[in-house]
Write an enzyme that holds these catalytic residues in place. Structure first.
Site, PDB file in Angstrom:
ATOM      1  N   ASP A  17       0.725  -1.200   0.165  1.00  0.00           N
ATOM      2  CA  ASP A  17      -0.159   0.141   0.059  1.00  0.00           C
ATOM      3  C   ASP A  17       0.881   1.282   0.030  1.00  0.00           C
ATOM      4  O   ASP A  17       0.742   2.026   0.966  1.00  0.00           O
ATOM      5  CB  ASP A  17      -0.895   0.067   1.180  1.00  0.00           C
ATOM      6  CG  ASP A  17      -0.114  -0.010   2.528  1.00  0.00           C
ATOM      7  OD1 ASP A  17       1.060  -0.494   2.524  1.00  0.00           O
ATOM      8  OD2 ASP A  17      -0.967   0.392   3.484  1.00  0.00           O
ATOM      9  N   ASP A  22       6.811   1.223   1.849  1.00  0.00           N
ATOM     10  CA  ASP A  22       6.631   0.344   0.704  1.00  0.00           C
ATOM     11  C   ASP A  22       7.453   0.493  -0.451  1.00  0.00           C
ATOM     12  O   ASP A  22       7.618  -0.500  -1.075  1.00  0.00           O
ATOM     13  CB  ASP A  22       4.923   0.254   0.275  1.00  0.00           C
ATOM     14  CG  ASP A  22       4.251   0.127   1.501  1.00  0.00           C
ATOM     15  OD1 ASP A  22       3.472  -1.050   1.857  1.00  0.00           O
ATOM     16  OD2 ASP A  22       4.002   0.970   2.295  1.00  0.00           O
ATOM     17  N   ASN A  46      -2.546   2.852   3.463  1.00  0.00           N
ATOM     18  CA  ASN A  46      -1.920   4.083   3.924  1.00  0.00           C
ATOM     19  C   ASN A  46      -2.651   5.122   3.316  1.00  0.00           C
ATOM     20  O   ASN A  46      -2.913   6.181   3.801  1.00  0.00           O
ATOM     21  CB  ASN A  46      -0.339   4.210   3.324  1.00  0.00           C
ATOM     22  CG  ASN A  46       0.493   3.405   4.021  1.00  0.00           C
ATOM     23  OD1 ASN A  46       0.416   3.251   5.504  1.00  0.00           O
ATOM     24  ND2 ASN A  46       1.514   2.711   3.660  1.00  0.00           N
ATOM     25  N   THR A 132       2.984  -6.124   2.733  1.00  0.00           N
ATOM     26  CA  THR A 132       3.492  -5.011   3.592  1.00  0.00           C
ATOM     27  C   THR A 132       2.390  -4.092   4.082  1.00  0.00           C
ATOM     28  O   THR A 132       2.647  -2.788   4.071  1.00  0.00           O
ATOM     29  CB  THR A 132       4.886  -4.592   3.053  1.00  0.00           C
ATOM     30  OG1 THR A 132       4.520  -3.865   1.690  1.00  0.00           O
ATOM     31  CG2 THR A 132       5.854  -5.302   3.074  1.00  0.00           C
TER      32      THR A 132
HETATM   33  C1  BDR Z   1       3.008   0.111   8.607  1.00  0.00           C
HETATM   34  O1  BDR Z   1       2.103   0.869   8.372  1.00  0.00           O
HETATM   35  C2  BDR Z   1       2.566   1.895   7.230  1.00  0.00           C
HETATM   36  O2  BDR Z   1       2.181   3.101   7.650  1.00  0.00           O
HETATM   37  C3  BDR Z   1       3.728   1.405   6.797  1.00  0.00           C
HETATM   38  O3  BDR Z   1       3.610   1.516   5.355  1.00  0.00           O
HETATM   39  C4  BDR Z   1       3.928  -0.112   7.429  1.00  0.00           C
HETATM   40  O4  BDR Z   1       3.477  -1.032   6.353  1.00  0.00           O
HETATM   41  C5  BDR Z   1       3.842   0.271   9.855  1.00  0.00           C
HETATM   42  O5  BDR Z   1       3.061   0.320  10.889  1.00  0.00           O
HETATM   43 CA    CA Z   2       2.923  -0.456   4.166  1.00  0.00          CA
END
Ligand code: BDR
Ligand code: CA
Length: 318
Positions: A17, A22, A46, A132
């Site tokens: 995202d 990422d 995000n 992720t």
């Molecule tokens: C995760 O949340 C997002 O803000 C980042 O991309 C990461 O995957 C961290 O808590």
């Molecule tokens: Ca992420």
């Protein structure tokens, strides 16, 4: 590259995202000779899906990998409303880069169907999934086509927190908080899970020297990376009283490339899905007090110098 070289690469599907961290994860994966990135699936996280999908195409194109297909997955979580993080990543999710309209067209196939079809045509235990962002697409694929689960070699994901506490509520990390029901499905899937939560990602904070070294590499991808890290660092530096921000998502790919730099412990992990107070909490049984069989290899230590050396070396190769 000949066929035997191709065969020795680890086939992975990335689900993300973007998100500046990422983006760095994608850059690390997309020029790694050790990995065969079969596709990149975007999820709402995000920032909303329309933006994460566009960001994936921009980043894949920037990395020179227009051969890697990008798909839009689910817009939002399985049960809850989507909660986004523009406060941290900016309106675009990847503020800090010079934007351009990607030439890569949008793919009509749904990201969940791409995951299902790819796994269906694979051997048992062949494909590594690297999520992720919120785990919505992965859980939906498992729900829609449970017969694909044995095709998964391992799930290497960023999410959760144990000793560090939460970053979005006192007890929850963002990716798990956004879709706790999806995380619950994934935790129960029975395939090996390697999990990079805040305990370890907070050990890889950037600092101005690291960002300057990356910018000095001089290539386009490094320049974009430094721009994103400058942006990403501002909010987190204030939050954590550090000089930069945590590079959460690249930990997944760094582990695939150089696992020795991390210390992991096999633990049982359960997700809180119902409590208003602790929604998205990862109950990590670090000391084995429940007697439950471990379902996760939980990362809790990383060699920070080695992590940033790897990142800088790989960005230098663009
Ligand atoms: C995760 O949340 C997002 O803000 C980042 O991309 C990461 O995957 C961290 O808590
Ligand atoms: Ca992420």
């Amino acid at each position: 590259m000949n066929k035997s070289d191709e065969n020795s690469k680890l086939p992975i599907i990335i689900d993300c995202d973007p998100g500046q961290d990422d983006a760095l994860m994608l850059f690390l994966a997309l020029n790694a000779p050790e990995l065969d990135v079969l596709g990149v699936v975007a999820c709402g996280g995000n920032v909303p899906l329309a933006r994460t999908e566009l960001n994936c195409r921009i980043l894949v194109e920037m990395a020179g990998r227009v051969d890697v297909p990008v798909f839009a997955g689910c817009e939002g979580p399985m049960v809850e409303q989507l909660f986004t993080a523009e406060y941290l990543h900016g309106e675009t999710g990847i503020d800090g880069i010079d934007f351009f309209e990607p030439s890569l067209p949008k793919n009509e196939k749904h990201g969940v169907d791409f995951i299902i079809e790819t796994l269906r045509s694979a051997e048992n235990e062949e494909i590594t999934l690297v999520p992720t962002g919120p785990l919505t697409n992965i859980a939906m694929a498992m729900r829609k086509a449970p017969e694909i689960i044995p095709k998964i070699k391992q799930i290497v994901l960023m999410g959760g927190a144990c000793f560090e506490g939460g970053n979005v509520t006192p007890s929850a990390e963002f990716n798990i908080y956004v879709d706790p029901h999806a995380a619950d499905v994934v935790m129960r899937c029975g395939r090996p899970i390697v999990m990079f939560g805040l305990d370890v990602t907070h050990q890889v904070m950037t600092d101005p020297k690291i960002v300057a070294d990356i910018r000095a590499l001089g290539n386009k991808v490094a320049h974009a990376s430094a721009g994103m890290l400058d942006f990403f660092g501002q909010y987190d530096a204030a939050k954590y009283s550090e000089q930069g921000g945590p590079l959460h998502d690249p930990c997944t790919i760094a582990w695939l490339l150089e696992p020795e730099m991390f210390v992991l412990k096999h633990c049982h992990v359960t997700i809180e899905t119902s409590s208003k107070l602790t929604r998205g909490h990862t109950a990590v049984d670090f000391w084995g007090v429940t007697g439950n069989q471990p379902n996760v290899a939980w990362a809790h230590k990383v060699d920070r110098a080695r992590f940033f050396a790897l990142l800088t070396q790989r960005l230098a190769q663009y």
